[in-house]
Write a protein that holds these residues in place. Structure first.
Motif, PDB file in Angstrom:
ATOM      1  N   ILE A  64     -19.462 -16.642  25.953  1.00  0.00           N
ATOM      2  CA  ILE A  64     -18.101 -16.369  26.392  1.00  0.00           C
ATOM      3  C   ILE A  64     -17.496 -15.366  25.415  1.00  0.00           C
ATOM      4  O   ILE A  64     -17.833 -15.363  24.229  1.00  0.00           O
ATOM      5  CB  ILE A  64     -17.247 -17.647  26.447  1.00  0.00           C
ATOM      6  CG1 ILE A  64     -17.176 -18.336  25.078  1.00  0.00           C
ATOM      7  CG2 ILE A  64     -17.780 -18.614  27.491  1.00  0.00           C
ATOM      8  CD1 ILE A  64     -16.229 -19.516  25.041  1.00  0.00           C
ATOM      9  N   PRO A  65     -16.607 -14.491  25.886  1.00  0.00           N
ATOM     10  CA  PRO A  65     -15.982 -13.518  24.984  1.00  0.00           C
ATOM     11  C   PRO A  65     -15.173 -14.225  23.893  1.00  0.00           C
ATOM     12  O   PRO A  65     -14.609 -15.300  24.114  1.00  0.00           O
ATOM     13  CB  PRO A  65     -15.068 -12.710  25.922  1.00  0.00           C
ATOM     14  CG  PRO A  65     -15.622 -12.924  27.294  1.00  0.00           C
ATOM     15  CD  PRO A  65     -16.194 -14.303  27.291  1.00  0.00           C
ATOM     16  N   ASP A  66     -15.134 -13.625  22.721  1.00  0.00           N
ATOM     17  CA  ASP A  66     -14.326 -14.131  21.599  1.00  0.00           C
ATOM     18  C   ASP A  66     -14.657 -15.585  21.284  1.00  0.00           C
ATOM     19  O   ASP A  66     -13.773 -16.401  21.006  1.00  0.00           O
ATOM     20  CB  ASP A  66     -12.826 -13.987  21.907  1.00  0.00           C
ATOM     21  CG  ASP A  66     -12.440 -12.557  22.237  1.00  0.00           C
ATOM     22  OD1 ASP A  66     -12.963 -11.633  21.585  1.00  0.00           O
ATOM     23  OD2 ASP A  66     -11.633 -12.359  23.167  1.00  0.00           O
ATOM     24  N   ASN A  67     -15.956 -15.909  21.301  1.00  0.00           N
ATOM     25  CA  ASN A  67     -16.353 -17.308  21.117  1.00  0.00           C
ATOM     26  C   ASN A  67     -15.952 -17.861  19.752  1.00  0.00           C
ATOM     27  O   ASN A  67     -15.568 -19.023  19.633  1.00  0.00           O
ATOM     28  CB  ASN A  67     -17.856 -17.498  21.378  1.00  0.00           C
ATOM     29  CG  ASN A  67     -18.709 -16.412  20.762  1.00  0.00           C
ATOM     30  OD1 ASN A  67     -18.295 -15.722  19.830  1.00  0.00           O
ATOM     31  ND2 ASN A  67     -19.914 -16.243  21.276  1.00  0.00           N
ATOM     32  N   GLY A  68     -16.028 -17.036  18.715  1.00  0.00           N
ATOM     33  CA  GLY A  68     -15.630 -17.496  17.384  1.00  0.00           C
ATOM     34  C   GLY A  68     -14.141 -17.765  17.299  1.00  0.00           C
ATOM     35  O   GLY A  68     -13.709 -18.783  16.735  1.00  0.00           O
ATOM     36  N   ASP A  69     -13.331 -16.860  17.845  1.00  0.00           N
ATOM     37  CA  ASP A  69     -11.884 -17.050  17.842  1.00  0.00           C
ATOM     38  C   ASP A  69     -11.496 -18.316  18.607  1.00  0.00           C
ATOM     39  O   ASP A  69     -10.622 -19.080  18.176  1.00  0.00           O
ATOM     40  CB  ASP A  69     -11.185 -15.843  18.477  1.00  0.00           C
ATOM     41  CG  ASP A  69     -11.347 -14.572  17.653  1.00  0.00           C
ATOM     42  OD1 ASP A  69     -11.636 -14.680  16.438  1.00  0.00           O
ATOM     43  OD2 ASP A  69     -11.190 -13.478  18.221  1.00  0.00           O
ATOM     44  N   LYS A  70     -12.151 -18.527  19.742  1.00  0.00           N
ATOM     45  CA  LYS A  70     -11.824 -19.708  20.556  1.00  0.00           C
ATOM     46  C   LYS A  70     -12.230 -20.995  19.861  1.00  0.00           C
ATOM     47  O   LYS A  70     -11.502 -21.994  19.907  1.00  0.00           O
ATOM     48  CB  LYS A  70     -12.501 -19.589  21.921  1.00  0.00           C
ATOM     49  CG  LYS A  70     -11.899 -18.477  22.771  1.00  0.00           C
ATOM     50  CD  LYS A  70     -12.600 -18.303  24.113  1.00  0.00           C
ATOM     51  CE  LYS A  70     -11.942 -17.172  24.895  1.00  0.00           C
ATOM     52  NZ  LYS A  70     -12.607 -16.890  26.181  1.00  0.00           N
ATOM     53  N   LEU A  71     -13.376 -20.979  19.186  1.00  0.00           N
ATOM     54  CA  LEU A  71     -13.799 -22.178  18.462  1.00  0.00           C
ATOM     55  C   LEU A  71     -12.831 -22.496  17.331  1.00  0.00           C
ATOM     56  O   LEU A  71     -12.492 -23.669  17.099  1.00  0.00           O
ATOM     57  CB  LEU A  71     -15.218 -21.989  17.921  1.00  0.00           C
ATOM     58  CG  LEU A  71     -15.798 -23.159  17.127  1.00  0.00           C
ATOM     59  CD1 LEU A  71     -15.787 -24.445  17.939  1.00  0.00           C
ATOM     60  CD2 LEU A  71     -17.206 -22.831  16.645  1.00  0.00           C
ATOM     61  N   LYS A  72     -12.341 -21.482  16.631  1.00  0.00           N
ATOM     62  CA  LYS A  72     -11.397 -21.713  15.533  1.00  0.00           C
ATOM     63  C   LYS A  72     -10.110 -22.341  16.052  1.00  0.00           C
ATOM     64  O   LYS A  72      -9.548 -23.255  15.429  1.00  0.00           O
ATOM     65  CB  LYS A  72     -11.106 -20.409  14.804  1.00  0.00           C
ATOM     66  CG  LYS A  72     -10.214 -20.592  13.570  1.00  0.00           C
ATOM     67  CD  LYS A  72     -10.049 -19.295  12.800  1.00  0.00           C
ATOM     68  CE  LYS A  72      -9.225 -19.517  11.540  1.00  0.00           C
ATOM     69  NZ  LYS A  72      -9.067 -18.268  10.752  1.00  0.00           N
ATOM     70  N   ILE A  73      -9.633 -21.873  17.196  1.00  0.00           N
ATOM     71  CA  ILE A  73      -8.420 -22.448  17.791  1.00  0.00           C
ATOM     72  C   ILE A  73      -8.633 -23.915  18.129  1.00  0.00           C
ATOM     73  O   ILE A  73      -7.783 -24.771  17.850  1.00  0.00           O
ATOM     74  CB  ILE A  73      -8.021 -21.649  19.058  1.00  0.00           C
ATOM     75  CG1 ILE A  73      -7.525 -20.253  18.662  1.00  0.00           C
ATOM     76  CG2 ILE A  73      -6.951 -22.388  19.855  1.00  0.00           C
ATOM     77  CD1 ILE A  73      -7.329 -19.321  19.839  1.00  0.00           C
ATOM     78  N   ILE A  74      -9.800 -24.234  18.712  1.00  0.00           N
ATOM     79  CA  ILE A  74     -10.101 -25.621  19.070  1.00  0.00           C
ATOM     80  C   ILE A  74     -10.192 -26.486  17.816  1.00  0.00           C
ATOM     81  O   ILE A  74      -9.702 -27.626  17.798  1.00  0.00           O
ATOM     82  CB  ILE A  74     -11.405 -25.690  19.884  1.00  0.00           C
ATOM     83  CG1 ILE A  74     -11.232 -24.984  21.228  1.00  0.00           C
ATOM     84  CG2 ILE A  74     -11.830 -27.141  20.102  1.00  0.00           C
ATOM     85  CD1 ILE A  74     -12.538 -24.792  21.984  1.00  0.00           C
ATOM     86  N   VAL A  75     -10.811 -25.950  16.765  1.00  0.00           N
ATOM     87  CA  VAL A  75     -10.916 -26.685  15.501  1.00  0.00           C
ATOM     88  C   VAL A  75      -9.529 -27.042  14.978  1.00  0.00           C
ATOM     89  O   VAL A  75      -9.274 -28.180  14.537  1.00  0.00           O
ATOM     90  CB  VAL A  75     -11.720 -25.871  14.468  1.00  0.00           C
ATOM     91  CG1 VAL A  75     -11.500 -26.394  13.047  1.00  0.00           C
ATOM     92  CG2 VAL A  75     -13.200 -25.897  14.808  1.00  0.00           C
ATOM     93  N   ARG A  76      -8.611 -26.104  15.028  1.00  0.00           N
ATOM     94  CA  ARG A  76      -7.249 -26.367  14.543  1.00  0.00           C
ATOM     95  C   ARG A  76      -6.539 -27.409  15.422  1.00  0.00           C
ATOM     96  O   ARG A  76      -5.788 -28.256  14.915  1.00  0.00           O
ATOM     97  CB  ARG A  76      -6.445 -25.071  14.513  1.00  0.00           C
ATOM     98  CG  ARG A  76      -6.898 -24.101  13.421  1.00  0.00           C
ATOM     99  CD  ARG A  76      -5.868 -23.004  13.217  1.00  0.00           C
ATOM    100  NE  ARG A  76      -6.263 -22.061  12.211  1.00  0.00           N
ATOM    101  CZ  ARG A  76      -6.170 -22.246  10.889  1.00  0.00           C
ATOM    102  NH1 ARG A  76      -5.713 -23.401  10.427  1.00  0.00           N
ATOM    103  NH2 ARG A  76      -6.536 -21.320  10.035  1.00  0.00           N
ATOM    104  N   GLU A  77      -6.786 -27.348  16.736  1.00  0.00           N
ATOM    105  CA  GLU A  77      -6.154 -28.313  17.635  1.00  0.00           C
ATOM    106  C   GLU A  77      -6.689 -29.725  17.391  1.00  0.00           C
ATOM    107  O   GLU A  77      -5.936 -30.702  17.433  1.00  0.00           O
ATOM    108  CB  GLU A  77      -6.386 -27.889  19.087  1.00  0.00           C
ATOM    109  CG  GLU A  77      -5.606 -26.636  19.472  1.00  0.00           C
ATOM    110  CD  GLU A  77      -5.959 -26.128  20.858  1.00  0.00           C
ATOM    111  OE1 GLU A  77      -7.097 -26.356  21.311  1.00  0.00           O
ATOM    112  OE2 GLU A  77      -5.096 -25.499  21.496  1.00  0.00           O
ATOM    113  N   ILE A  78      -7.986 -29.832  17.121  1.00  0.00           N
ATOM    114  CA  ILE A  78      -8.564 -31.145  16.823  1.00  0.00           C
ATOM    115  C   ILE A  78      -8.056 -31.653  15.476  1.00  0.00           C
ATOM    116  O   ILE A  78      -7.784 -32.851  15.304  1.00  0.00           O
ATOM    117  CB  ILE A  78     -10.099 -31.070  16.845  1.00  0.00           C
ATOM    118  CG1 ILE A  78     -10.589 -30.804  18.267  1.00  0.00           C
ATOM    119  CG2 ILE A  78     -10.720 -32.361  16.303  1.00  0.00           C
ATOM    120  CD1 ILE A  78     -12.078 -30.564  18.382  1.00  0.00           C
ATOM    121  N   ALA A  79      -7.899 -30.749  14.518  1.00  0.00           N
ATOM    122  CA  ALA A  79      -7.352 -31.132  13.213  1.00  0.00           C
ATOM    123  C   ALA A  79      -5.934 -31.677  13.377  1.00  0.00           C
ATOM    124  O   ALA A  79      -5.558 -32.685  12.763  1.00  0.00           O
ATOM    125  CB  ALA A  79      -7.372 -29.947  12.259  1.00  0.00           C
ATOM    126  N   ALA A  80      -5.147 -31.010  14.223  1.00  0.00           N
ATOM    127  CA  ALA A  80      -3.776 -31.467  14.466  1.00  0.00           C
ATOM    128  C   ALA A  80      -3.781 -32.820  15.165  1.00  0.00           C
ATOM    129  O   ALA A  80      -2.980 -33.714  14.828  1.00  0.00           O
ATOM    130  CB  ALA A  80      -3.025 -30.436  15.301  1.00  0.00           C
TER     131      ALA A  80
END
Length: 506
Positions: free
Chosen positions: A182-198
């Motif tokens: 998927i495009p921007d896979n690293g950026d999307k994973l980082k966003i998900i990581v932050r959401e799970i952290a929250a």
């Protein structure tokens, strides 16, 4: 004889490239989520090659996250496996066999999550790679304190938080590279990581630590890895190699792992030094566009023509003179000038030559009918941006795109039977696997006349999410080719088309 560390001494070095004893002593630097052949045939290939050159000097710990299958083959073979490189490179045949020792351990997350969490505390760990399918990069709100968490992103947060808690700055820098397509896979994973952290109410210091000590890289992988060959071919390979390998995988010579990163990323991913197939750059969009438009887009424009012509595989299509000509000229005349990203023409033409080699690979039986799966989605994603860019530069209709689109409309003319959709052409029936198949079947049922069907589907701006009639001359061009296909047959239509559009660059 089964491939194993002990049995390496009995394997003939003339048949395969063997690992040396020192490679088994290298530290574990990579944590990899996914046991599939793509990861073993591309990232792990590069890591193994670098280790042999004395450059990266690190092995891979693989996490098996799903309940499907078991680890018996990995255990029995001491995580060794053979890559059989077969295909064409600049028109020349390539045959190479490599026993990879990149993988040190394979751990089942459900059975031994504690070992993975222990690895999280290793200062040797430098890289985390994933290929968990596109669905794997999605947010699941869950506790990271489960044993283990269910989703890959939650597992990743658990590992990172443990590293943060126990090591802080002493952890060193970590590079995370998702390879999901998927495009921007690293950026999307980082966003998900932050959401799970929250969701888990992790402290603010964790996010600050992530920003300083962890880099999430967008990446693009491109290599056809068919995996284990069919029975007879596997038997022949086993006889020539002199051992049995349940993890053996066929791979094509072409390889690309484009990673978005800076100098620090490049220094950590030192395996990039040993193979030009690893590209670390500040922007990987060029490589995505070349692949999506020239490789995938050409597949999309050609698959309907091939299936309707009775051609089963891509390699057989390259042996079919008329289809081969269309494939070459659609890339060079219509796609390259309309790539919606700035790419040097020389680089694009060189990539088109690589695509021709890959399509002609005699060792890979890639079915055209398989390429038609989700045909409509692929047409919208891969071809419509080319149409838009073409008309931003030209007023005339793109001839080859129009011909490919006409074959798509003809292919999709279908009927429903027992909950499935089938097309019929020249006394052949073929299965249509497309989420939009019901739309075309309904249009065909309501308008059985070929021309009425054509107008019904072409003029439906709501379905296409754009009005194709706004493209000057496009409907007339598509209609002409569609009419020729229905009246003369696809073979005659293709020959006639090629005769009128025979000029190509080389």
């Amino acid at each position: 004889m089964i491939l194993s560390k002990e049995n390496l001494q009995h394997v003939a070095a003339t048949a395969v490239s063997l690992p040396t004893a020192g490679l088994f002593e290298l530290p574990e630097k990579v944590l990899q989520f996914g046991t599939g052949v793509l990861l073993r045939g591309l990232p792990d290939y590069f890591i193994d090659k670098a280790n042999r050159a004395g450059v990266f000097n690190g092995r891979v710990v693989v996490v098996k996250s799903t309940n499907k299958g078991d680890l018996s083959d990995f255990d029995q073979q001491d995580n060794l496996y053979t890559l059989c490189v077969r295909g064409l490179e600049k028109g020349q045949a390539v045959e190479e066999n490599i026993i990879s020792s990149a993988i040190s351990r394979v751990i089942a997350a459900d059975a031994d999550w504690s070992s993975i969490m222990e690895l999280a505390l290793s200062k040797d760990l430098k890289v985390i790679i994933s290929n968990t399918t596109e669905v794997g990069l999605s947010l699941v709100e869950e506790s990271i304190r489960q044993n283990p968490p269910v989703s890959f992103p939650a597992k990743l947060v658990a590992i990172l938080y443990k590293r943060y808690e126990m090591l802080k700055e002493a952890a060193g820098h970590l590079v995370i590279i998702p390879t999901e397509l998927i495009p921007d896979n690293g950026d999307k994973l980082k966003i998900i990581v932050r959401e799970i952290a929250a969701y888990n109410q992790l402290d603010d210091g964790f996010n600050a630590w992530l920003d300083v000590h962890v880099t999430f890289c967008n990446s693009l992988v491109d290599r056809i890895v068919p995996g284990k060959p069919a029975d007879q071919e596997l038997a022949d390979l086993t006889a020539s190699l002199g051992y049995e390998d349940q993890l053996l995988a066929m791979v094509e010579p072409y390889r690309l792992w484009a990673i978005e990163g800076d100098e620090r990323v490049a220094s950590i991913l030192s395996f990039s030094q040993v193979d030009p197939g690893v590209v670390i750059t500040s922007d990987i969009e060029k490589y995505r566009e070349l692949k999506v438009r020239l490789l995938n887009g050409t597949h999309t424009l050609s698959c309907g023509i091939a299936v309707l012509s009775g051609i089963d595989t891509v390699k057989n299509g390259m042996n079919h003179a008329a289809l081969h000509q269309y494939i070459k000229t659609v890339m060079q005349q219509d796609i390259i000038p309309a790539i919606p990203y700035e790419v040097e023409a020389q680089e694009a033409f060189a990539f088109s030559d690589v695509v021709l080699d890959r399509f002609a690979n005699p060792y890979i039986a890639h079915l055209w009918l398989g390429i038609t799966v989700q045909y409509t989605m692929k047409m919208k994603i891969r071809i419509f941006p080319l149409l838009a860019e073409h008309y931003a530069l030209n007023l005339e209709a793109p001839a080859h795109l129009a011909f490919g689109f006409a074959s798509y409309l003809l292919f999709m003319r279908s009927v429903e039977k027992d909950g499935k959709y089938y097309g019929h052409y020249n006394d052949q029936e073929y299965l249509i696997q497309d989420d939009q198949a019901t739309h075309f079947a309904s249009a065909h049922a309501a308008h059985p006349d070929p021309l009425a069907y054509f107008n019904q589907v072409f003029d439906n701006a709501a379905f296409w999410e754009t009005d194709l009639n706004d493209l000057p001359g496009f409907k007339d061009a598509v209609h002409l080719h569609y009419t020729n296909m229905t009246k003369q047959g696809i073979a005659a239509a293709l020959l006639s088309f090629n005769q009128h559009h025979s000029t190509s660059k080389s």
